[in-house]
Motif scaffolding. Structure first.
Motif, PDB file in Angstrom:
ATOM      1  N   THR A  72       0.863  -1.178   0.000  1.00 48.56           N
ATOM      2  CA  THR A  72       0.000   0.000   0.000  1.00 48.56           C
ATOM      3  C   THR A  72       0.893   1.220   0.000  1.00 48.56           C
ATOM      4  O   THR A  72       1.788   1.338   0.845  1.00 48.56           O
ATOM      5  CB  THR A  72      -0.922   0.009   1.241  1.00 48.56           C
ATOM      6  N   GLU A  73       0.658   2.118  -0.940  1.00 47.28           N
ATOM      7  CA  GLU A  73       1.448   3.350  -1.028  1.00 47.28           C
ATOM      8  C   GLU A  73       1.059   4.291   0.099  1.00 47.28           C
ATOM      9  O   GLU A  73      -0.114   4.368   0.495  1.00 47.28           O
ATOM     10  CB  GLU A  73       1.222   4.026  -2.383  1.00 47.28           C
ATOM     11  N   LEU A  74       2.057   5.022   0.610  1.00 42.34           N
ATOM     12  CA  LEU A  74       1.845   5.979   1.691  1.00 42.34           C
ATOM     13  C   LEU A  74       2.443   7.329   1.319  1.00 42.34           C
ATOM     14  O   LEU A  74       3.562   7.385   0.801  1.00 42.34           O
ATOM     15  CB  LEU A  74       2.520   5.481   2.973  1.00 42.34           C
ATOM     16  N   VAL A  75       1.699   8.403   1.589  1.00 45.08           N
ATOM     17  CA  VAL A  75       2.190   9.764   1.372  1.00 45.08           C
ATOM     18  C   VAL A  75       1.893  10.586   2.618  1.00 45.08           C
ATOM     19  O   VAL A  75       1.124  10.174   3.491  1.00 45.08           O
ATOM     20  CB  VAL A  75       1.553  10.426   0.123  1.00 45.08           C
ATOM     21  N   ARG A  76       2.490  11.753   2.669  1.00 41.90           N
ATOM     22  CA  ARG A  76       2.300  12.653   3.805  1.00 41.90           C
ATOM     23  C   ARG A  76       0.808  12.816   4.106  1.00 41.90           C
ATOM     24  O   ARG A  76       0.001  13.048   3.213  1.00 41.90           O
ATOM     25  CB  ARG A  76       2.919  14.002   3.466  1.00 41.90           C
ATOM     26  N   GLY A  77       0.472  12.648   5.379  1.00 39.92           N
ATOM     27  CA  GLY A  77      -0.915  12.781   5.809  1.00 39.92           C
ATOM     28  C   GLY A  77      -1.675  11.469   5.902  1.00 39.92           C
ATOM     29  O   GLY A  77      -2.734  11.410   6.518  1.00 39.92           O
ATOM     30  N   ASP A  78      -1.141  10.408   5.309  1.00 36.49           N
ATOM     31  CA  ASP A  78      -1.820   9.113   5.378  1.00 36.49           C
ATOM     32  C   ASP A  78      -1.712   8.510   6.769  1.00 36.49           C
ATOM     33  O   ASP A  78      -0.692   8.661   7.453  1.00 36.49           O
ATOM     34  CB  ASP A  78      -1.208   8.118   4.380  1.00 36.49           C
ATOM     35  N   CYS A  79      -2.773   7.823   7.163  1.00 37.40           N
ATOM     36  CA  CYS A  79      -2.797   7.024   8.387  1.00 37.40           C
ATOM     37  C   CYS A  79      -3.256   5.629   7.985  1.00 37.40           C
ATOM     38  O   CYS A  79      -4.196   5.492   7.210  1.00 37.40           O
ATOM     39  CB  CYS A  79      -3.783   7.582   9.400  1.00 37.40           C
ATOM     40  N   ILE A  80      -2.607   4.616   8.522  1.00 41.72           N
ATOM     41  CA  ILE A  80      -3.013   3.252   8.214  1.00 41.72           C
ATOM     42  C   ILE A  80      -2.985   2.417   9.486  1.00 41.72           C
ATOM     43  O   ILE A  80      -2.033   2.476  10.252  1.00 41.72           O
ATOM     44  CB  ILE A  80      -2.132   2.621   7.104  1.00 41.72           C
ATOM     45  N   ARG A  81      -4.066   1.689   9.715  1.00 42.29           N
ATOM     46  CA  ARG A  81      -4.180   0.789  10.862  1.00 42.29           C
ATOM     47  C   ARG A  81      -3.822  -0.613  10.408  1.00 42.29           C
ATOM     48  O   ARG A  81      -4.243  -1.047   9.341  1.00 42.29           O
ATOM     49  CB  ARG A  81      -5.608   0.792  11.399  1.00 42.29           C
ATOM     50  N   VAL A  82      -3.050  -1.318  11.238  1.00 34.20           N
ATOM     51  CA  VAL A  82      -2.671  -2.696  10.933  1.00 34.20           C
ATOM     52  C   VAL A  82      -3.078  -3.564  12.120  1.00 34.20           C
ATOM     53  O   VAL A  82      -2.731  -3.268  13.264  1.00 34.20           O
ATOM     54  CB  VAL A  82      -1.150  -2.818  10.665  1.00 34.20           C
ATOM     55  N   SER A  83      -3.834  -4.635  11.844  1.00 32.26           N
ATOM     56  CA  SER A  83      -4.280  -5.524  12.914  1.00 32.26           C
ATOM     57  C   SER A  83      -3.093  -6.281  13.497  1.00 32.26           C
ATOM     58  O   SER A  83      -2.060  -6.430  12.855  1.00 32.26           O
ATOM     59  CB  SER A  83      -5.350  -6.481  12.403  1.00 32.26           C
TER      60      SER A  83
END
Length: 161
Positions: A72-83
């Motif tokens: 999954t691509e990530l850029v400034r401002g992204d938030c990602i939850r991982v179980s």
């Protein structure tokens, strides 16, 4: 009152790859990691947790996260939850990646009061190398050295009981 808070300062420009503010902030219920990956560098192995879910917040730069092998691509401002049980690893793109990792803390952590991290239930998998380092002998060797170091530490902890 001074004991009602703890303040510290980190120079984000000179942070190592991974910084745990746990001891400096005297954290008791928050798992927190500061991640500063140089351009085109990333974790050399994946990890999961027994109980901790994590949220990664991208502060600067860009990159990607591998979750169970899916990028999954990530850029400034992204938030990602991982179980908790999902296997994960981060990699920076050309402009580096500065991120904050926050974890939910179940009762009873850390198990080891001397642990570097608030939630010490990490399960490193030094044999599972993210796709961006596949086939790199230097990474394979580094991970095997880390694996041996962790096994020695676990054996030492076992002998102390």
């Amino acid at each position: 009152m001074a004991e009602d808070f703890t303040k510290t300062h980190f120079d984000f420009a000179s942070l190592p790859w991974l910084t745990s503010p746990r001891k400096k902030l005297k954290l008791e219920g928050v798992a927190l990691g500061l991640i500063n990956l140089p351009p085109n560098e990333g974790y050399t192995f994946t990890h999961a947790h027994r109980k901790q879910e994590e949220v990664y917040l991208v502060i600067e730069g860009s990159g990607c996260i591998s979750v169970n092998g899916d990028l999954t691509e990530l850029v400034r401002g992204d938030c990602i939850r991982v179980s908790p049980h999902a296997s994960r690893a981060l990699k920076a793109h050309d402009n580096g990646l500065l991120a904050v990792c926050c974890g939910a803390v179940p009762m009873g952590y850390p198990h080891n009061p001397e642990s570097r991290y608030m939630i010490d239930d990490g399960i490193p998998n030094y044999d599972e190398i993210p796709e961006w380092y596949q086939g790199r002998e230097d990474i394979i060797q580094r991970n095997q050295e880390l694996k041996k170091r962790m096994e020695r530490a676990a054996q030492k902890r076992g002998n102390q009981k």
